[in-house]
Design an enzyme around this catalytic site. Structure first.
Site, short mmCIF file in Angstrom:
data_model
loop_
_atom_site.label_atom_id
_atom_site.label_comp_id
_atom_site.label_asym_id
_atom_site.label_seq_id
_atom_site.Cartn_x
_atom_site.Cartn_y
_atom_site.Cartn_z
CG PHE A 60 -1.86 -1.16 1.26
CD1 PHE A 60 -3.05 -1.10 0.55
CD2 PHE A 60 -1.56 -2.32 1.94
CE1 PHE A 60 -3.93 -2.17 0.54
CE2 PHE A 60 -2.43 -3.40 1.94
CZ PHE A 60 -3.62 -3.32 1.24
CD GLU A 61 -1.80 5.80 -1.94
OE1 GLU A 61 -1.43 6.96 -2.13
OE2 GLU A 61 -2.79 5.31 -2.51
CB THR A 62 -0.45 3.88 3.84
OG1 THR A 62 -0.71 2.48 3.64
CG2 THR A 62 -1.69 4.67 3.47
#
Lengths: 329, 251
Positions: free
Chosen positions: B50-52
């Site tokens: 995930f980009e997070t």
């Protein structure tokens, strides 16, 4: 403000906002959509009726939407405004403000905003990234150059195309995004000590870059811990003490968003907010009840109720509340 | 087992197109379910990230945002956006990444709008915005797109161009790894012609026929190559219903 003298920076949210957040400031929030939004600090900004704030964020949710809805914001720079499944079409107040022409706004991508904070933290005027120069993110500017010129908090250009100086073939065009140096960063962290050393225990998102880019930093934290505890394992800490101006101990300070390892998001409250925020009238009731009707975060939490908070508490192994009813009923 | 719904069909059609040993960049919602299903069913060595900043998430429960604490638990690394986007861009890892994206509108070349309907400055409807999708579409080796099959979503001209697909294929060739590969809808799947780069109907789901799909698309569509999508197995449907989204949070 860099303060090298070791002193206690512990204060209430009220005092932190009074001292460090002013009308017209360029502010940024830490966290991401439904996690670690600095809700308690955001509520206090609303209680103190700050206005004309300029908000610059990447993917922001609850705090961002609430602050817009409360009428505190006049300029937005943003990549994503919403709480994912809890507001599928976007944050209700964010949408209304743009559809109604109530705010100046500019769209960036998440990585662009991240690089803008990183550039601000590094002290370079811009950073480049790969990207299509044909998209409307590049071609359409929400805020035109003549308005930008009148606002010292905005760079003259939204972004620019630059040539890769190491590739003479001319095929290496890049997008350059301007550095951001917010007046204030509002961050909710897991642990901090009284001097300002900060430890995040879940994903850091872009919080570290946002803090380092900002002129003033307010950190609310789940736990205020002894400096020696944090200094026994310094590689687990992300922010040195001298970068932080205020430390606000605030358990459940991100409610109704989550704080990994401490508590889950509150699905029923998130849904309740999304419903209430759909119109100005019902939003007003929400604000009166939860924010203007409470003196501080402790009083706010007593409205939410101990039973609810206990249900949200994270399982220590999972970091969230396994099996939590997330339908929001 | 009760009859399969169009959304379940859509998820399983996406899942079977995720390859083993791919790094899957997931957005919020249906793409996460597809990635979780692929990993359980046929792609155990796929890596969900995930980009997070959560990399190789285990996902014991379905996350409701890429920022959900559920993406962190048991991951290989938990970091932030700078590191995450570096995985997408990095020349060693980027070529393994498939990005799974959704949007409000798509044009015949797979360009996407996730920003607004109507005038950009005073839109009729404003959406959350591009988030990390526009970045991922440029950096990833391969892009899969989820869309509801509706005429107002499949449009000749986007109201706002958020995320690049095959628009001007020669433009900035050096800057891209990959481009859209497949569009997955609740009626069938679409791919892009190698020469014209326009979308064509690749498969249709049982209960749909190419003509009915054509009527739900707002631009000229080649349906001459369409084949029926093979049905998913009962086993994969069982995974989906009982293990991945038992609370029906998304399905």
């Amino acid at each position: 403000m860099v303060t090298l003298k070791k002193q206690s920076k512990v204060m209430s949210a009220r005092e932190a906002v009074e001292r460090f957040v002013h009308d017209g400031d360029l502010i940024t929030f830490g966290g991401f959509t439904i996690t670690r939004n600095p809700m308690g600090l955001c509520h206090e900004i609303i209680r103190q009726k700050r206005k004309d704030l300029h908000v610059a964020v990447h993917s922001q949710g609850q705090a961002f939407d609430l602050l817009i809805g409360a009428g505190c914001v006049s300029v937005l720079e943003v990549a994503y405004g919403g709480t994912a499944r809890f507001s599928p079409g976007g944050g209700p107040c964010f949408r209304r403000a743009i559809e109604g022409g109530q705010v100046q706004f500019e769209d960036y991508t998440n990585f662009q905003m991240t690089l803008r904070f990183l550039a601000g933290a590094m002290g370079v005027p811009f950073l480049p990234l790969r990207g299509s120069t044909e998209t409307d993110v590049v071609r359409k500017w929400g805020i035109p150059p003549e308005i930008r010129k009148q606002n010292p908090k905005l760079p003259e250009k939204k972004l620019a195309t630059v040539i890769n100086p190491f590739d003479t073939s001319g095929e290496g065009n890049l997008i350059a995004v301007p550095a951001l140096q917010p007046d204030v960063a509002l961050i909710h962290a897991h642990q901090a000590d009284s001097e300002g050393t900060v430890r995040f225990k879940g994903l850091t998102f872009t919080d570290v870059e946002q803090i380092k880019a900002s002129k003033r930093v307010i950190v609310s934290c789940e736990e205020l811990v002894d400096p020696e505890t944090l200094r026994r394992d310094p590689v687990q800490n992300q922010i040195p003490f001298f970068m932080v101006d205020a430390v606000v101990p605030m358990p459940f300070g991100a409610h109704p968003t989550a704080c990994y390892g401490y508590y889950d998001y509150d699905p029923a409250h998130m849904k309740h907010y999304a419903e209430m925020a759909k119109s100005e009238e019902t939003l007003k009731t929400y604000l009166e009840t939860y924010i203007f009707g409470t003196r501080d975060h402790e009083e706010y939490l007593s409205l939410i109720g101990e039973d609810t908070l206990n249900r949200l508490r994270a399982d220590p192994d999972a970091g969230y509340a396994p099996g939590l009813d997330r339908s929001g009923e | 087992m009760s009859e399969i719904t169009p959304r379940e069909r859509m998820v399983l059609a996406a899942a079977r197109r995720i390859r083993d040993e791919e790094i899957v960049f997931c957005g919020t919602g249906i793409s996460m379910i597809a990635a979780m299903a692929a990993k359980r069913i046929h792609a155990p060595n796929s890596v969900i990230f995930f980009e997070t900043g959560a990399i190789d998430s285990r996902l014991m429960e379905l996350p409701l945002s890429v920022g959900d604490p559920r993406v962190v638990t048991g991951a290989s690394v938990g970091t932030g956006l700078v590191d995450s986007f570096a995985i997408l861009q990095n020349s060693q890892t980027g070529s393994h990444v498939v990005a799974v994206l959704g949007a409000a509108q798509i044009d015949p070349y797979g360009n996407l709008n996730s920003t607004c309907i109507g005038d950009y400055w005073r839109p009729k409807v404003r959406f959350p915005g591009s988030g990390g999708a526009s970045d991922a579409a440029v950096f990833a080796a391969r892009v899969m797109i989820f869309m509801r099959l509706e005429k107002r979503r499949f449009v000749e001209r986007l109201d706002y161009f958020s995320t690049p697909g095959w628009k001007s294929p020669k433009d900035e060739a050096a800057m891209y790894h990959g481009r859209p590969d497949v569009v997955i809808t609740d009626g069938g799947t679409f791919m892009f012609d190698n020469d014209s780069r326009r979308m064509y109907l690749a498969t249709y789901f049982p209960g749909n026929d190419p003509r009915s799909i054509e009527r739900r698309v707002g631009f000229e569509l080649d349906i001459s190559r369409a084949e029926e999508e093979p049905p998913p197995s009962d086993e994969s449907l069982n995974h989906l219903r009982n293990h991945i989204d038992p609370q029906h949070l998304i399905l």
